[in-house]
Design an enzyme around this catalytic site. Structure first.
Site, PDB file in Angstrom:
ATOM      1  N   SER A 125      28.613 -24.610  33.636  1.00 42.70           N
ATOM      2  CA  SER A 125      27.295 -25.036  34.112  1.00 42.70           C
ATOM      3  C   SER A 125      26.573 -23.907  34.856  1.00 42.70           C
ATOM      4  O   SER A 125      25.489 -24.113  35.392  1.00 42.70           O
ATOM      5  CB  SER A 125      27.427 -26.268  35.020  1.00 42.70           C
TER       6      SER A 125
ATOM      7  N   ASN B  15      34.399 -31.442  43.681  1.00 40.56           N
ATOM      8  CA  ASN B  15      33.685 -32.716  43.553  1.00 40.56           C
ATOM      9  C   ASN B  15      32.828 -33.025  44.778  1.00 40.56           C
ATOM     10  O   ASN B  15      31.698 -33.478  44.656  1.00 40.56           O
ATOM     11  CB  ASN B  15      34.678 -33.859  43.298  1.00 40.56           C
TER      12      ASN B  15
ATOM     13  N   THR C 157     -13.289 -52.293  33.589  1.00 42.39           N
ATOM     14  CA  THR C 157     -12.060 -53.003  33.229  1.00 42.39           C
ATOM     15  C   THR C 157     -12.053 -52.984  31.707  1.00 42.39           C
ATOM     16  O   THR C 157     -13.124 -53.033  31.092  1.00 42.39           O
ATOM     17  CB  THR C 157     -12.035 -54.462  33.738  1.00 42.39           C
ATOM     18  N   HIS C 158     -10.887 -52.845  31.124  1.00 42.90           N
ATOM     19  CA  HIS C 158     -10.762 -52.703  29.659  1.00 42.90           C
ATOM     20  C   HIS C 158     -11.555 -51.491  29.159  1.00 42.90           C
ATOM     21  O   HIS C 158     -11.975 -51.469  28.003  1.00 42.90           O
ATOM     22  CB  HIS C 158     -11.238 -53.964  28.927  1.00 42.90           C
TER      23      HIS C 158
ATOM     24  N   SER D  26     -11.253 -22.985  22.021  1.00 43.70           N
ATOM     25  CA  SER D  26     -10.604 -23.231  20.748  1.00 43.70           C
ATOM     26  C   SER D  26     -10.537 -21.929  19.979  1.00 43.70           C
ATOM     27  O   SER D  26     -11.433 -21.088  20.083  1.00 43.70           O
ATOM     28  CB  SER D  26     -11.419 -24.265  19.960  1.00 43.70           C
TER      29      SER D  26
ATOM     30  N   LYS E  43     -16.154 -24.889  21.966  1.00 40.92           N
ATOM     31  CA  LYS E  43     -15.266 -25.826  22.652  1.00 40.92           C
ATOM     32  C   LYS E  43     -14.864 -25.416  24.063  1.00 40.92           C
ATOM     33  O   LYS E  43     -14.659 -24.246  24.354  1.00 40.92           O
ATOM     34  CB  LYS E  43     -13.987 -25.999  21.826  1.00 40.92           C
TER      35      LYS E  43
ATOM     36  N   ASN F  38     -11.996 -27.215  26.400  1.00 41.76           N
ATOM     37  CA  ASN F  38     -11.042 -28.325  26.380  1.00 41.76           C
ATOM     38  C   ASN F  38     -10.349 -28.529  27.729  1.00 41.76           C
ATOM     39  O   ASN F  38     -10.020 -27.561  28.410  1.00 41.76           O
ATOM     40  CB  ASN F  38      -9.969 -28.061  25.318  1.00 41.76           C
TER      41      ASN F  38
ATOM     42  N   GLU G 254      -4.555 -32.553  29.962  1.00 43.35           N
ATOM     43  CA  GLU G 254      -3.743 -33.092  28.857  1.00 43.35           C
ATOM     44  C   GLU G 254      -2.269 -32.728  29.032  1.00 43.35           C
ATOM     45  O   GLU G 254      -1.372 -33.534  28.786  1.00 43.35           O
ATOM     46  CB  GLU G 254      -4.246 -32.540  27.522  1.00 43.35           C
TER      47      GLU G 254
ATOM     48  N   TYR H 284      34.759 -39.124  40.439  1.00 42.90           N
ATOM     49  CA  TYR H 284      34.030 -38.079  39.708  1.00 42.90           C
ATOM     50  C   TYR H 284      34.404 -38.081  38.229  1.00 42.90           C
ATOM     51  O   TYR H 284      35.554 -38.290  37.847  1.00 42.90           O
ATOM     52  CB  TYR H 284      34.344 -36.694  40.308  1.00 42.90           C
TER      53      TYR H 284
ATOM     54  N   GLN I  28      28.037 -33.719  35.635  1.00 45.22           N
ATOM     55  CA  GLN I  28      27.441 -32.379  35.581  1.00 45.22           C
ATOM     56  C   GLN I  28      26.081 -32.434  34.879  1.00 45.22           C
ATOM     57  O   GLN I  28      25.247 -31.554  35.070  1.00 45.22           O
ATOM     58  CB  GLN I  28      28.405 -31.438  34.849  1.00 45.22           C
TER      59      GLN I  28
ATOM     60  N   LYS J 238      22.184 -32.305  36.573  1.00 43.14           N
ATOM     61  CA  LYS J 238      21.383 -31.208  37.120  1.00 43.14           C
ATOM     62  C   LYS J 238      20.189 -30.787  36.279  1.00 43.14           C
ATOM     63  O   LYS J 238      19.064 -30.704  36.790  1.00 43.14           O
ATOM     64  CB  LYS J 238      22.276 -30.000  37.400  1.00 43.14           C
TER      65      LYS J 238
HETATM   66  N1  ARG Z   1      30.169 -28.060  37.645  1.00 47.79           N
HETATM   67  C1  ARG Z   1      30.650 -29.328  38.084  1.00 47.79           C
HETATM   68  C2  ARG Z   1      29.471 -30.307  38.193  1.00 47.79           C
HETATM   69  O1  ARG Z   1      28.382 -29.849  38.153  1.00 47.79           O
HETATM   70  C3  ARG Z   1      31.295 -29.197  39.422  1.00 47.79           C
HETATM   71  C4  ARG Z   1      32.373 -30.180  39.719  1.00 47.79           C
HETATM   72  C5  ARG Z   1      33.507 -30.010  38.784  1.00 47.79           C
HETATM   73  N2  ARG Z   1      34.630 -30.766  39.148  1.00 47.79           N
HETATM   74  C6  ARG Z   1      35.630 -30.899  38.342  1.00 47.79           C
HETATM   75  N3  ARG Z   1      36.639 -31.565  38.769  1.00 47.79           N
HETATM   76  N4  ARG Z   1      35.630 -30.456  37.133  1.00 47.79           N
HETATM   77  O2  ARG Z   1      29.653 -31.483  38.298  1.00 47.79           O
END
Ligand code: ARG
Length: 466
Positions: free
Chosen positions: A25, A112, A157-158, A279, A285, A287, A292, A319, A324, A327
């Protein structure tokens, strides 16, 4: 950096290199390097104070971690995919630099609880940034409102002409939404502001950790009260995604209106050149691309909310690596909002309002029909009968291509002899707006009061979040 895994003891073979790539990660969690290091510094300080590791080792660890932080900030550190994530990258660098002493850092800690800590710290900072941006937007909208308390425009409205309002009244509706968004961010922050370190892998630890010391060092309000919850709770991520999704709904709705208002058919506003695009083929144009794009980007934020709910819903305690996946989505949501808010704020701050066009539009579509009915009601006609009379008057006007204020008194009287000369004043757009003095309504007197309340709100929030 050594190629040997920090957890390699019970393995006889190294991981497949594609697997390394798959489960690592570091590609996205490296942005939490600061939080990871600060968390480790606090943990190391606590281990030393509690006599869990020698005080001098704790000091060397803290000092080296701070050096690593500086080196990362100066771009001198390269992370390694083989070390999986930001936690093990930093720990490996630490061990590379100070050898065996560095190996003491992870005492009484698991990745964890470490990752739970880092993401909470990271999101706390992000929420604080986003709250500032929301407040800036509220300020700009409140200023626009104060310039347009008498700028009459159609209320819909509408998307059909309904009753006249003012631009101030319209814009302040968004201020109310944003005030709720701000409150939701504050609330989400509270539940993010809980310190999970000490939860260990799931069942806490046998070391006499001082969790409250770490909590104070890192500026948290409280500690998690169940270690299994401490490592497996991602409610705060879901909650933030939800809060951001609702915020995006609000921006997106306003953007939709900006797109409509800037069209040739409406021409209520003109966006500044700096917030419009041309454009590649049609030379004429201009825009509203920014509006948007913000409207479009709401989709990805909602998507991240749905993805996170789905990721979490089947996970047994505690956990699981699935987590993971929290994120990238929340990082993208936060990045998206932090781009959308300033663009949106500047786009609105620089737009030109065509008051006359708005006023003429408000003249069309019999927007004063309710007021004409109310005029009758105030003279004793039951509302349903008044509705019927004005309905007939509108039909007559449509057939004769006139507006209500263009009808002669004889034409009024032909439909009901109750009508007198003062109907004309009652159905003027100014009167329609300003006689709605009830709290929450569009009257200039009420709206000016609301603008003052909003100014107070802004300074109170600025003070509170200092
Ligand atoms: N990279 C892991 C995460 O984002 C960290 C925790 C990993 N823990 C494990 N027991 N593999 O969740």
């Amino acid at each position: 950096m050594s190629e040997k895994k920090l957890w390699g003891g019970r393995f006889t073979k190294s991981t497949d290199s594609f697997t390394d790539h798959f489960h690592s990660s570091i590609g996205f969690d490296s942005r939490m390097y600061r939080q990871d290091i600060l968390g480790s510094v606090a943990h190391a300080a606590m281990l030393g104070r509690q006599g869990i590791i020698p005080e001098k080792d704790s000091e060397l660890i803290q000092k080296t971690l701070k050096e690593i932080l500086k080196d990362i900030e100066e771009g001198k550190v390269e992370f390694n995919e083989k070390a999986e994530d930001i936690h093990m990258n930093i720990e490996s660098i630490l061990i590379d630099r100070i050898g065996d002493v560095g190996k003491r850092l992870h005492t009484g800690r698991s990745r964890n609880d470490q990752v739970a800590l880092d993401i909470r710290m990271y999101l706390k900072d992000q929420i604080t940034d986003i709250k500032k941006l929301v407040l800036e937007l509220v300020g700009v909208l409140n200023n626009i409102a104060s310039e347009h308390t008498a700028t009459i425009m159609p209320g819909y409205t509408h998307l059909q002409n309904a009753q006249p309002v003012t631009l101030a009244h319209h814009v302040l509706a968004y201020v109310e939404m944003l005030k709720r968004d701000y409150a939701r961010l504050t609330d989400t922050y509270k539940r993010t502001n809980v310190m999970p370190l000490g939860s260990g892998a799931l069942a806490a630890t046998t070391y006499p950790l001082d969790r409250v010391f770490v909590m104070e060092q890192l500026g948290f309000d409280s500690i998690t009260l169940d270690s299994m919850d401490g490592v497996s709770d991602r409610d705060f991520v879901i909650e933030l995604l939800n809060t951001l999704s609702i915020l995006m709904v609000h921006l997106s709705r306003f953007c939709e209106e900006i797109v409509i208002w800037s069209s040739q058919q409406y021409k209520f506003i003109e966006l500044d050149d700096a917030y419009s695009t041309g454009s590649s083929i049609m030379p004429q144009k201009k825009n509203p691309d920014m509006a948007e794009l913000i409207r479009g980007k709401s989709g990805r934020v909602f998507g991240h909310l749905m993805a996170m709910l789905t990721t979490m819903k089947g996970l047994p305690l505690a956990y699981n690596k699935d987590m993971q996946e929290d994120k990238e989505g929340v990082f993208d949501a936060v990045d998206t909002i932090k781009m959308c808010l300033p663009v949106f704020t500047k786009m609105l701050a620089t737009m030109t309002v065509n008051k006359d066009t708005m006023y003429s539009a408000a003249k069309k579509g019999f927007m004063n029909a309710t007021d004409a009915a109310d005029w009758l009601v105030k003279r004793g006609v039951p509302f349903r009968d008044a509705h019927e009379i004005i309905g007939r008057l509108v039909l007559y006007s449509i057939n004769n291509d006139k507006s209500l204020d263009e009808l002669t008194l004889d034409e009024y009287k032909a439909i009901s002899d109750i009508f007198t000369e003062d109907i004309y004043k009652a159905i003027s757009l100014e009167e329609c707006v300003n006689s709605r003095k009830v709290d929450g309504g569009p009257s200039e007197s009420y709206i000016k009061g609301l603008i003052e309340l909003n100014k107070q709100y802004i300074s109170e929030m600025e003070e509170q979040d200092k």
